[in-house]
Structure formats: C-alpha cells, structure tokens
Design a protein around this motif. Sequence first.
Motif, PDB file in Angstrom:
ATOM      1  N   GLY A 119     -19.338 -58.534  -6.834  1.00 41.10           N
ATOM      2  CA  GLY A 119     -19.585 -59.308  -5.695  1.00 41.10           C
ATOM      3  C   GLY A 119     -20.669 -60.357  -5.806  1.00 41.10           C
ATOM      4  O   GLY A 119     -21.271 -60.708  -6.847  1.00 41.10           O
ATOM      5  N   LYS A 120     -20.976 -61.146  -4.831  1.00 38.14           N
ATOM      6  CA  LYS A 120     -22.032 -62.247  -4.837  1.00 38.14           C
ATOM      7  C   LYS A 120     -22.689 -62.057  -3.481  1.00 38.14           C
ATOM      8  O   LYS A 120     -22.453 -62.349  -2.445  1.00 38.14           O
ATOM      9  CB  LYS A 120     -21.259 -63.779  -5.089  1.00 38.14           C
ATOM     10  CG  LYS A 120     -20.804 -63.843  -6.341  1.00 38.14           C
ATOM     11  CD  LYS A 120     -20.223 -65.514  -6.492  1.00 38.14           C
ATOM     12  CE  LYS A 120     -19.645 -65.602  -7.683  1.00 38.14           C
ATOM     13  NZ  LYS A 120     -19.021 -67.180  -7.781  1.00 38.14           N
ATOM     14  N   PRO A 121     -24.099 -62.038  -3.633  1.00 40.38           N
ATOM     15  CA  PRO A 121     -25.016 -61.805  -4.725  1.00 40.38           C
ATOM     16  C   PRO A 121     -24.604 -60.658  -5.565  1.00 40.38           C
ATOM     17  O   PRO A 121     -23.968 -59.748  -4.930  1.00 40.38           O
ATOM     18  CB  PRO A 121     -26.391 -61.738  -4.340  1.00 40.38           C
ATOM     19  CG  PRO A 121     -26.186 -61.230  -2.927  1.00 40.38           C
ATOM     20  CD  PRO A 121     -25.122 -62.079  -2.399  1.00 40.38           C
ATOM     21  N   THR A 122     -24.771 -60.471  -6.889  1.00 42.11           N
ATOM     22  CA  THR A 122     -24.225 -59.494  -7.414  1.00 42.11           C
ATOM     23  C   THR A 122     -24.785 -57.925  -7.360  1.00 42.11           C
ATOM     24  O   THR A 122     -25.925 -57.836  -6.941  1.00 42.11           O
ATOM     25  CB  THR A 122     -24.585 -59.731  -9.240  1.00 42.11           C
ATOM     26  OG1 THR A 122     -24.164 -60.842  -9.563  1.00 42.11           O
ATOM     27  CG2 THR A 122     -24.065 -58.721 -10.120  1.00 42.11           C
ATOM     28  N   VAL A 123     -23.718 -56.949  -7.004  1.00 38.34           N
ATOM     29  CA  VAL A 123     -24.072 -55.649  -7.012  1.00 38.34           C
ATOM     30  C   VAL A 123     -23.507 -54.843  -8.109  1.00 38.34           C
ATOM     31  O   VAL A 123     -22.487 -55.232  -8.704  1.00 38.34           O
ATOM     32  CB  VAL A 123     -23.287 -55.269  -5.621  1.00 38.34           C
ATOM     33  CG1 VAL A 123     -23.632 -53.798  -5.421  1.00 38.34           C
ATOM     34  CG2 VAL A 123     -23.821 -56.153  -4.554  1.00 38.34           C
TER      35      VAL A 123
END
Length: 273
Positions: A119-123
């Motif tokens: 994902g974005k923002p990173t998860v």
Amino acid sequence: MVERSGPADTSERLEGPASRADPLPALPKAVDLLRALIGIDIRTVSGKPNTILAVRGDIVIVRTERSPEGEPVPVSTVQKGLNLLATQGSVRVTPGELGHRSSFVGAVLAVLPGARFTGKPTVVVLGEPPTDDHHNGPVDSTAQVKIRLEQGRLRSRLARGRTSARCVLCGDLFPLDFLVAAHIKKRAACSDDERRDLGNVAMLACTFGCDALYESGWITVDDNGHVRTRPPDEVPQGSMRDRLSRLRGRPCTAYTSSSAPYFEWHRTMIFKA
C-alpha cells in the motif's frame, strides 16, 4: 452496516488480517526480535539498509547510510509497533503511527515471518508465516530470523524457566547464554510433526564443545542412552581428545523412549563411526 472513519488509506488495515476470524500469530518481544537481528542487513520499504549493531538495555544501536557508526533508537518504539501489529494485524509505517524512526521500525516488523509491505502510504501487514521461507524482502534475513527466534523459544521451553541448566551431554551447569537448543535430529530433516515435537526432538547442549561435537558427528547417543564417541586417539593430544574421553560412556539425560528415534537417526545419518 459498518461505517469506516478516517482517511481512505486505512482500508488496507480494515481489509487485512485483523479482520479475519482466525487468530494472528504470536509475536516476540521487541528486545528478543532485535537481538535476533543483530548483524543482519534489513531494508526499509525504500530499499535503504539498516543494520542493528547492538542492543544495550532499552536502546538499540542502528547503522544506516547516514550514520555508519550507529545511532541509538529506543527499543520501546519497536515494541509499540509490535503491539499494534499484534492487535490490528497491520500498522502504517508513518511517523504519526511509529515515531520519527518509523522507516526502521517498519523494516524490523517486515522481517517477521508472514509480514509484508503493502500500500501507499506503506503498511506492514501480518499474515500466516510462510512454509517455504519466502518473503518479499531479503530471503536469507527472514530465514535467519525465523531460526534464531525459534531457537530462543525452544531453549526457553527446554530450560523450563531456569536461568541456568545442565548440558545433557557433559552434565556441566551453565547459564542459558552458553547453552543451545540443539536438534537431536537435524531440523532440515524433520517432518512438520517432528519439528512440533519440541519436548523430544531437541536438547540443551553447551557451546563449550558438546554442541559442535554432536552436530559434526564426533559424538552421538547409543540405544542405551549413553554418549558414544569416535576414538579419542583419532585426534592429537589436547583439549579435544580429553573432552572425547570424558564424554565417552556418560548418560545423556535427554534420552527417553520418545527421543530415542531421533537419536537413532543421528547415529545412522550423522555419526562418523
């Protein structure tokens, strides 16, 4: 109908493992995880290397491209990330969620078996641990961490809460730092059921020679539960010959009817008679 609040990027979390009915895997304590990572190159989501140089009390020393000598990071920041990951199944790698060292914390979390960046923002999302040591980060790092963490848990199980214990081969008493949970039958050769047979497939052996001698096939345990060695006179006079002579014929306290098949495998496959 369940209403979702907050920004759209939380959908990854709501749709991730935390929403599943099955329980999430148990996670290690931050200090244990960080110690397991000492010397291993881990990567942030952007690919930048981070290396843990040492764990000193409540501080972990981390080397980065900008800080080659290492800089301190509170262990508590990693513990916070682990707590969030354990309760939610996912955690955003942002300063608002993990503090100003979020990239490092995210890199640590992503090395956990079953974890991945997305994902974005990173998860960081936590799923089931892979069965083939596959990971979308460095495979060698993941395998090393899995084995080190398993080693720590297995050693604690065998020690049964004690801070010191006797080596089952030589009988000497050592602090746990000098004992390893040695697999009686090599881990790589064990079936899944055998790997889960924790009380019988492993034993506490000291790092003062017994673990290495057993691992390399210089000693084994016979079908009467006594240590069998290669002839001591096959090695030059000195500490190794003395140790082989001392071990020869000693009772192995890990030998039982349940562990006997594992010792038999070692005698047949590893011991150099």
